[in-house]
Design a protein around this motif. Structure first.
Motif, short mmCIF file in Angstrom:
data_model
loop_
_atom_site.label_atom_id
_atom_site.label_comp_id
_atom_site.label_asym_id
_atom_site.label_seq_id
_atom_site.Cartn_x
_atom_site.Cartn_y
_atom_site.Cartn_z
N GLN A 139 -9.52 5.71 -4.87
CA GLN A 139 -9.15 4.51 -5.64
C GLN A 139 -8.38 3.48 -4.80
OE1 GLN A 139 -7.13 5.33 -9.29
NE2 GLN A 139 -7.01 3.18 -9.87
N ASP A 140 -7.46 3.95 -3.97
CA ASP A 140 -6.59 3.02 -3.25
C ASP A 140 -7.21 2.49 -1.97
OD1 ASP A 140 -4.57 3.37 -5.16
OD2 ASP A 140 -3.95 5.24 -4.18
N GLN A 155 -3.31 17.85 -15.97
CA GLN A 155 -4.40 16.90 -15.77
C GLN A 155 -4.61 16.03 -17.01
OE1 GLN A 155 -7.80 17.51 -13.52
NE2 GLN A 155 -6.22 17.40 -11.95
N SER A 201 0.46 7.36 -6.87
CA SER A 201 -0.97 7.02 -6.96
C SER A 201 -1.64 7.79 -8.10
CB SER A 201 -1.66 7.36 -5.65
OG SER A 201 -3.05 7.28 -5.81
N LYS A 202 -2.61 7.12 -8.73
CA LYS A 202 -3.38 7.81 -9.78
C LYS A 202 -4.25 8.91 -9.19
CE LYS A 202 -3.49 4.52 -13.53
NZ LYS A 202 -2.25 3.80 -13.12
N SER A 203 -4.42 8.88 -7.87
CA SER A 203 -5.25 9.90 -7.22
C SER A 203 -4.60 11.26 -7.14
CB SER A 203 -5.61 9.46 -5.79
OG SER A 203 -6.28 8.24 -5.81
N VAL A 211 -4.26 13.40 -9.19
CA VAL A 211 -5.04 14.42 -9.92
C VAL A 211 -6.11 15.05 -9.04
CG1 VAL A 211 -4.64 13.54 -12.23
CG2 VAL A 211 -6.54 12.64 -10.89
N ASN A 212 -6.39 14.42 -7.89
CA ASN A 212 -7.38 15.00 -6.98
C ASN A 212 -6.77 15.44 -5.66
OD1 ASN A 212 -9.95 14.94 -8.32
ND2 ASN A 212 -9.79 12.72 -8.29
N TRP A 213 -5.45 15.34 -5.53
CA TRP A 213 -4.83 15.67 -4.25
C TRP A 213 -4.37 17.11 -4.19
CZ3 TRP A 213 -1.13 10.85 -3.57
CH2 TRP A 213 -1.90 9.77 -3.11
N LYS A 263 1.88 6.09 3.51
CA LYS A 263 1.49 5.58 2.20
C LYS A 263 2.34 6.17 1.08
CE LYS A 263 -3.30 4.54 3.30
NZ LYS A 263 -4.66 4.99 3.11
N ASN A 320 -10.53 9.41 -10.51
CA ASN A 320 -9.23 9.69 -11.11
C ASN A 320 -9.20 9.54 -12.62
OD1 ASN A 320 -8.40 9.93 -8.50
ND2 ASN A 320 -7.62 7.84 -8.38
N ASP A 348 -3.65 16.84 1.15
CA ASP A 348 -3.90 15.41 0.92
C ASP A 348 -2.58 14.67 0.76
OD1 ASP A 348 -6.79 15.66 0.81
OD2 ASP A 348 -6.49 16.61 -1.13
N THR A 371 -3.82 11.94 -16.49
CA THR A 371 -4.92 10.99 -16.61
C THR A 371 -4.78 10.15 -17.86
OG1 THR A 371 -6.23 12.67 -17.74
CG2 THR A 371 -6.58 12.44 -15.37
N LYS A 424 0.82 -1.21 0.00
CA LYS A 424 0.00 0.00 0.00
C LYS A 424 0.85 1.26 0.00
CE LYS A 424 -4.32 -1.67 1.39
NZ LYS A 424 -5.60 -1.27 1.87
N ALA A 428 -9.04 16.59 -15.66
CA ALA A 428 -8.99 17.02 -17.06
C ALA A 428 -10.35 17.50 -17.55
CB ALA A 428 -8.45 15.90 -17.95
N TYR A 464 3.27 3.89 -1.75
CA TYR A 464 3.79 4.43 -3.00
C TYR A 464 5.15 5.08 -2.75
CZ TYR A 464 -0.74 3.82 -5.27
OH TYR A 464 -1.88 3.30 -5.82
N PRO A 500 -10.82 10.24 -16.27
CA PRO A 500 -11.79 11.14 -16.93
C PRO A 500 -12.99 10.40 -17.50
CG PRO A 500 -9.55 11.57 -17.71
CD PRO A 500 -9.48 10.35 -16.85
N TYR A 530 -4.49 26.06 -8.63
CA TYR A 530 -3.16 26.66 -8.66
C TYR A 530 -2.15 25.85 -7.84
CZ TYR A 530 -5.66 30.68 -10.61
OH TYR A 530 -6.44 31.49 -11.40
N ASN A 575 -6.42 20.10 -10.10
CA ASN A 575 -6.76 21.14 -11.08
C ASN A 575 -7.01 22.49 -10.42
OD1 ASN A 575 -9.06 20.20 -9.87
ND2 ASN A 575 -10.36 20.46 -11.66
#
Lengths: 403, 321
Positions: free
Chosen positions: B157-158, A384, A233-235, A237-239, A252, B180, A243, A388, A179, B270, A181, B182, A191, A189
């Motif tokens: 996701q994790d 982004q 992590s692929k997350s 993009v939302n961190w 982690k 995560n 976070d 993604t 678990k 995105a 990374y 699109p 500043y 998305n």
């Protein structure tokens, strides 16, 4: 029931009309200043320290100071509102990338009017506060971002902090298991996502004027490939940066990009052992260029000359040599004067790695000024698209650049 | 109006009691008029102030170059349709328009299907019916920012509980990239919005079902209309006016959804969840290009208005019936 509702409605509408006409007579524009107002976005405990500095400075110039602390996200909205109702505070604190935009609206007065020149301050600090050749804002202490690493995890894996992109990539991949990374950063998305991408972009020779360049594409490729190979992590993009910190403190993420303002939060985890290092460049010899962070103090154009001149004195005091050390210490910042930063760095090893970064740090608005927000939006949009996997880094940058 | 005049003579507010002594005849028609207007005044003032002014201001703003500078100088140069041209010409516009459409249609279908199923279910008499029905209102009672924060957590996701459960059930090996990817994010946001809209749908549809006389079902069952047939030939035709109200109001509410999207994805990743509403928000309150933001929100208002007209028509027809 109904009757009373109607009566209340009439009363309310009368009261409202009265309140609305009353609004316009709120501002006072004459009279000797006895009290100055200061507005900032600090929260406790930092706000308390700043209040003490404001009071002491006020005393030294013979005024009382009343401060308001506004939540960070709401500051600009509040400033715009005060700007239109002519109720701006006497001294206003702004996040440094906002200074030029607010200065361009005419709401700020040049600090040279009050004899403040910014002599001895780091060039990045001055460039952040300067709009069209005039200094409008001065930051007493600044910060930037760096690579934070979990010393226990790295030691166990026999890894020393990466010094190049190639090392960062292989280390991140080696440190990824279960678990955990290897690496975490903020690719959100907003500043914040842009801010964290800048060290990679700038150190590699990329520029915000045109992001559709091979140098910037290379930087974006690095982050994208780490997301794709699963060592990040692929997350991301939302961190947001907070976070990212949560991932790091939860064990982690072995390494992360973050800033010294997180020192107080990290101190709450005594079992977490960590250290900082400069963010690697593509080659070990690359001179790191990190974005400059920190808050400037400004004197708004309130129209009250007497108050404005006193406000200038207050800003001079808030940004003086003694106070900048105090202000730097509470938030893990670095004093903005190079000579003073060196003194502080000598006694605090955690600040030391940031002190060198700040010397070469670059202001986000240094090049584009009030045009920075538009460029920043393009940068996170491209980030982004690439992170993604919607577009390749080069194609993403091209699309974002062309709008 | 008639109710207002009948209330007037007994009203106890000072303005009205003053007239009590006068006989209605001497007061004449003019006086009555004034009284009538006085009663309308609060509503007129309220509507003009809180609906008229913002709408006029927003329309004006969309034709001006309204920026941070405007707040200090008060100057907002007139630019005609330039803001609309920029907004519609931007590559983001078609994306936001499609996202708004998918988000609205997806949410409405989901909310309505689940809503009517639950409403029919709760018509049956069973223990704890009332308790369960009130529990169903919970999503409505929670602050949106709080519930979107919790959903964001669950959809991680994790380590989100949803992916953990799916993995335990061996439905997915690596976890679904809810927020995560699109291609998935819009679906996830729609799912959360469906959850949010179910209470509204159930409440209105349930009360509509209560209005259908029980005798119709009794009579129908004698003729062999039970189960699906009773729904098709008794419930549905009787529920139709309520259904149209639910759908049209649902569309208007969904078009303007902002908080849940900002809380979950902020319009990303995105721009895959960027709708007209979030785009207007970003333009106005992040980029501070208020003119362009106003243009987008006006486009949104026009779309909403279209559905409001449909609602009014449908409603009028329902009343006529």
């Amino acid at each position: 029931m109904r009757k009373s509702t109607i009566a209340v409605a009439i009363a309310a509408s009368v009261a409202l009309a009265a309140a609305m006409t009353g609004c316009s007579s709120g501002s006072s524009s004459s009279g000797a200043a006895k009290a100055l107002t200061v507005e900032d976005y600090y929260s406790q405990p930092n706000a308390g320290t700043f209040d003490k500095i404001y009071q002491a400075c006020g005393k030294s110039i013979g005024v009382t100071v009343k401060s308001t602390h506004v939540p960070g996200a709401g500051l600009i909205a509040k400033v715009l509102q005060q700007s239109s109702s002519k109720t701006l505070p006497d001294v206003l604190m702004l996040d440094n990338p906002d200074v030029q935009q607010i200065a361009s609206s005419g709401a700020l007065s040049p600090l040279s009017n009050y004899g403040i020149t910014g002599k001895g301050f780091a060039p990045g600090v001055l460039s952040a506060g300067t709009y069209k050749g005039d200094l409008y804002g001065l930051a007493p202490a600044v910060n930037s971002i760096a690579l934070f690493y979990n010393t226990d995890i790295l030691k166990a894996a026999g890894i020393t902090p990466p010094k190049t992109w190639a090392e960062l990539k292989t280390d991140a991949s080696a440190l990824t298991k279960g678990k955990q990374y290897g690496f975490a950063f903020s690719g959100i998305n907003t500043y914040e996502g842009t801010w964290q991408f800048l060290p990679f972009m700038w150190t590699n020779g990329g520029d915000e004027k045109n992001i559709d360049t091979p140098q910037t594409a290379e930087a974006l490729q690095l982050l994208t490939s780490m997301v794709q190979d699963g060592s990040t992590s692929k997350s991301v993009v939302n961190w947001a940066q907070s976070d990212v910190l949560n991932q790091f403190t939860a064990g982690k993420a072995a390494m992360m990009i973050n800033g010294p303002w997180q020192f107080p939060v990290l101190a709450k985890f005594p079992n977490l052992h960590w250290a900082t290092a400069p963010i690697p460049g593509k080659n070990a010899t690359d001179v790191p260029v990190a974005p400059l962070g920190g808050e400037t103090f400004n004197v708004p154009n309130t129209g009250n000359k007497a108050n404005m001149s006193l406000a200038g004195k207050l800003v001079a005091c808030i940004t003086n040599d003694k106070n900048m050390v105090t202000e730097a210490k509470i938030g893990g910042y670095v004093p903005s004067k190079i000579s003073i930063a060196a003194q502080v760095a000598a006694s605090d090893p955690q600040i030391a790695s940031f002190a060198t970064i700040v010397k070469t740090a670059r202001a986000r608005t240094g090049e584009l000024g009030a045009g920075w927000p538009a460029a920043a939006t393009k940068i996170y949009t491209a980030e982004q698209l690439a992170l993604t996997g919607k577009l390749s880094p080069a194609a993403a940058l091209k699309q974002a650049q062309n709008g | 109006m008639t109710s207002a005049t009948t209330v007037a003579p007994t009203a106890s507010s000072p303005a009205v009691t003053a007239r009590r002594g006068e006989s209605p005849r001497r007061r004449g028609r003019g006086g009555e008029r004034v009284v009538q207007w006085l009663f309308i005044a609060p509503a007129v003032v309220y509507i003009a102030l809180f609906f008229g002014y913002p709408i006029v201001q927003n329309t004006l703003m969309s034709f001006q170059d309204y920026t941070t500078k405007t707040f200090f100088t008060g100057e907002a140069p007139w630019v005609g349709f330039a803001n609309y041209a920029t907004v519609i010409g931007s590559s983001l516009f078609s994306t936001t328009l499609i996202n708004t459409g998918l988000f609205t249609v997806g949410s409405i279908i989901g909310q309505f299907v689940v809503g009517i199923a639950l409403a029919l279910f709760f018509r049956k008499k069973f223990p704890l019916n009332g308790v369960l029905r009130s529990l169903l209102l919970v999503p409505w009672l929670l602050p949106l920012i709080a519930s979107s924060a919790v959903w964001k957590w669950m959809l991680d996701q994790d380590s989100g509980v949803i992916n953990q459960s799916l993995q335990v059930l061996h439905l997915t090996a690596k976890g679904v990239p809810w927020l995560n990817d699109p291609n998935v994010a819009l679906i996830a946001v729609i799912m959360v919005n469906i959850w949010l809209g179910i209470p509204f749908n159930v409440t209105i549809l349930y009360s509509g079902l209560q209005d259908i006389p029980q005798e119709l079902y009794e009579a129908g069952s004698l003729d062999g209309a039970t189960g699906w047939k009773s729904f098709r030939y008794i419930t549905w035709p009787n529920l139709r006016p309520v259904v149209s109200v639910v759908l049209v109001l649902g569309v208007v509410y969904t078009l303007k959804v902002l908080d849940i999207i900002l809380g979950l994805t902020g319009g990303g990743p995105a721009n895959s969840t960027e709708t007209l509403a979030t785009n207007a928000y970003h333009l106005s309150f992040v980029d501070f290009t208020f003119g362009a933001g106003a243009a987008v929100s006006n486009i949104l208002i026009i779309i909403s208005l279209l559905f409001s007209f449909i609602y009014l028509r449908v409603n009028r027809r329902a009343v006529d019936e």
